[in-house]
Design a protein around this motif. Structure first.
Motif, short mmCIF file in Angstrom:
data_model
loop_
_atom_site.label_atom_id
_atom_site.label_comp_id
_atom_site.label_asym_id
_atom_site.label_seq_id
_atom_site.Cartn_x
_atom_site.Cartn_y
_atom_site.Cartn_z
N TYR A 156 0.86 -1.20 0.00
CA TYR A 156 0.00 0.00 0.00
C TYR A 156 0.89 1.24 0.00
CZ TYR A 156 -3.70 3.27 1.37
OH TYR A 156 -4.59 4.32 1.41
N GLU A 161 -1.73 7.04 -3.41
CA GLU A 161 -3.19 7.05 -3.30
C GLU A 161 -3.70 8.49 -3.20
OE1 GLU A 161 -5.27 4.64 -3.57
OE2 GLU A 161 -4.20 2.78 -3.10
N ALA A 264 -4.47 3.01 -9.21
CA ALA A 264 -5.19 3.86 -8.26
C ALA A 264 -6.16 4.80 -8.97
CB ALA A 264 -4.21 4.66 -7.42
N GLN A 269 -9.62 4.30 -4.97
CA GLN A 269 -9.81 3.84 -3.60
C GLN A 269 -11.14 4.32 -3.04
OE1 GLN A 269 -6.76 3.71 0.01
NE2 GLN A 269 -7.32 5.80 -0.44
N VAL A 273 -13.12 0.78 -2.15
CA VAL A 273 -13.15 0.33 -0.76
C VAL A 273 -14.59 0.12 -0.27
CG1 VAL A 273 -12.62 0.98 1.63
CG2 VAL A 273 -10.87 1.20 -0.14
N ARG A 304 -4.81 -4.69 -7.74
CA ARG A 304 -5.44 -3.64 -6.94
C ARG A 304 -6.01 -4.20 -5.64
NH1 ARG A 304 -4.77 1.09 -5.16
NH2 ARG A 304 -6.51 2.55 -5.26
N LEU A 308 -5.38 -2.99 -1.51
CA LEU A 308 -6.41 -2.55 -0.57
C LEU A 308 -6.77 -3.57 0.51
CD1 LEU A 308 -8.81 -0.99 -3.25
CD2 LEU A 308 -7.05 0.20 -1.90
N HIS A 312 -7.06 -1.97 4.30
CA HIS A 312 -8.43 -1.59 4.66
C HIS A 312 -9.24 -2.71 5.31
CE1 HIS A 312 -8.34 2.41 2.82
NE2 HIS A 312 -7.65 1.87 1.84
#
Length: 480
Positions: A156, A161, A264, A269, A273, A304, A308, A312
């Motif tokens: 990450y 981001e 990104a 994101q 997310v 990707r 994440l 997250h």
């Protein structure tokens, strides 16, 4: 104890403890009684097979009549002890296990001359292995170092981001996939024009003319990469302030960063997310949903997801792209899965076990569908999902996996497909069955398909692999 440095520390402590115990004339039982431990516990510590707590080490030091600093000293207590440690370390390496040769216990009954011979042999083997890996060594070491960095930060990159999100805001992005028009807006906002041409230098994917603020892209054709990705990667060099790479390590880092930057933007994101959070709540996360929602390739969606998933959702994961013959082209992990490695720690070009999901997927009747499987390995049981990517360069599989306990969040977790891998044990899948070996013996001589890109030294030049003269002539033509 997968980490060699940890092995050395535990082995050294163990040998120092044994040396101190024998110097004091204590048996294992007597030492255990003095330290409040069993004789078997003392034996495990002395052989480097148990990591003792600080309180145990303190008790052992007191029982041996010394202080903790002496017990924890990094130097082996004697030359023989140093050789015993070196032999143990060599025999615990995957490269030795793959030979299928029984290990020799470096106990007190092993003559010193034999111990010296064995250590010398392992040094010679290590030297040969290093020599074989020396041609692309710089590139492979740089790859291994970069993979460590990615693992340490869970793949990450927070600053990238943030940069990508600010760019999306300034160009009016709201939701859904980034269209070709959206990419043109991003380029225009940065003061660049995207130009498609059919005569790009064969050694390049894109060419950026910084003087005239143009990015030259290949004219889209069947089977080519999405030009949105290529355009965003090229713009990434500018946005991220990249300079001409000083070495191959910096070149690789830049490639990772522009790939991340493009992903990104293609899978933002801010929208991805919440989508993944909803899927997790329903225990229905699927890479193909991410692919379809943002109109990207399965590989981009898989990459990707690794960006994440841990940051997250606290999901450790691994990713692989391998050829149909099982060779690793790309891989990442932070979930403890044990990839095959070479003597310098690189994984590129290493062959994956035949029983892993990433290879079993090639045997499926419908390779266009996602294949899921649980695989028992030496480092645990993993659930994986994989698809086959058919390209002009051949068939590749793209797979994403995670530890068994985390599979409960994924679509396809109910699969009954199960496999077992014993690699790097050669009897798992790399050594032919005994009856076949006996039948054919020396009656076969195959001609190997050598993957030259994995063996050759890195091409010279400012940008590895790029023909600088060809690029400059291209710019001259288009400037006129």
């Amino acid at each position: 104890m997968a980490n060699a440095a940890d092995d050395t520390d535990l082995l050294t402590i163990g040998r120092r403890l044994r040396h101190l115990r024998r110097t004091r004339g204590l048996t294992l039982d007597e030492a255990g009684t003095a330290a409040g431990l069993s004789a078997s516990a003392i034996s495990l510590i002395e052989n480097g097979k148990r990591e003792p707590k600080l309180s145990v080490l303190t008790a052992l030091a007191a029982a041996m009549g010394t202080d903790l600093a002496d017990l924890l000293a990094s130097k082996a207590p004697s030359r023989r002890a140093a050789m015993e440690i070196e032999l143990e370390r060599a025999q615990r390496a995957d490269s030795f296990k793959a030979l299928g040769i029984p290990a020799v216990r470096p106990g007190p009954r092993l003559p010193t001359e034999a111990l010296e011979a064995l250590v010398g042999m392992h040094r010679a083997i290590a030297a040969v292995q290093a020599e074989r890996a020396a041609t692309p060594e710089q590139a492979r070491r740089a790859n291994a170092g970069l993979r460590d960095r990615m693992r340490n930060q869970n793949n990450y990159f927070g600053e990238i981001e943030k940069t990508a999100d600010e760019l999306l805001t300034r160009t009016g992005y709201r939701s859904g996939p980034i269209t070709r028009t959206g990419v043109d807006k991003i380029a225009g906002h940065l003061g660049f024009e995207l130009v498609h041409t059919g005569d790009l230098p064969s050694s390049t994917r894109t060419v950026t003319d910084l003087a005239h603020r143009k990015v030259f892209l290949p004219t889209p054709q069947l089977g080519q990469h999405d030009s949105r990705t290529l355009a965003l990667q090229a713009l990434g060099h500018v946005v991220l302030g990249h300079r001409v790479p000083a070495d191959y390590g910096e070149f690789l880092t830049q490639r990772v960063e522009i790939n991340y930057f493009a992903a990104a933007l293609l899978i933002p994101q801010r929208t991805a997310v919440p989508m993944l959070a909803t899927a997790k709540a329903a225990k229905d996360i699927a890479i193909e949903d991410l692919r379809d929602a943002y109109a990207v390739s399965y590989e981009t969606a898989a990459h990707r997801f690794t960006n994440l998933a841990t940051e997250h959702f606290d999901l450790p994961v691994h990713f692989m792209r391998i050829s149909s013959s099982g060779l690793i082209y790309k891989a990442y992990e932070n979930d403890g899965v044990h990839f095959p490695t070479d003597p310098v720690g690189a994984i590129e070009g290493q062959r994956v076990c035949k029983y892993w999901t990433a290879r079993v997927v090639f045997d499926q009747r419908d390779v266009s569908a996602a294949y899921r499987q649980y695989t028992d390995t030496g480092s645990g049981t993993y659930w994986c999902t994989a698809v086959v990517d058919r390209t002009s360069a051949g068939d590749f599989s793209v797979s994403v996996g995670m530890p068994y306990a985390q599979a409960k969040w994924m679509r396809g977790r109910e699969t009954t497909e199960r496999s077992r891998s014993r690699c790097p044990d050669p009897s798992c899948c790399s050594r032919p069955p005994a009856d076949l070996a006996a039948r054919w013996g020396d009656q076969v001589w195959p001609s190997a398909r050598v993957h030259s890109h994995l063996l050759a030294a890195m091409p010279p030049g400012v940008f590895p692999g790029v023909d600088d003269t060809e690029v400059l002539n291209f710019l001259e033509r288009h400037t006129v």
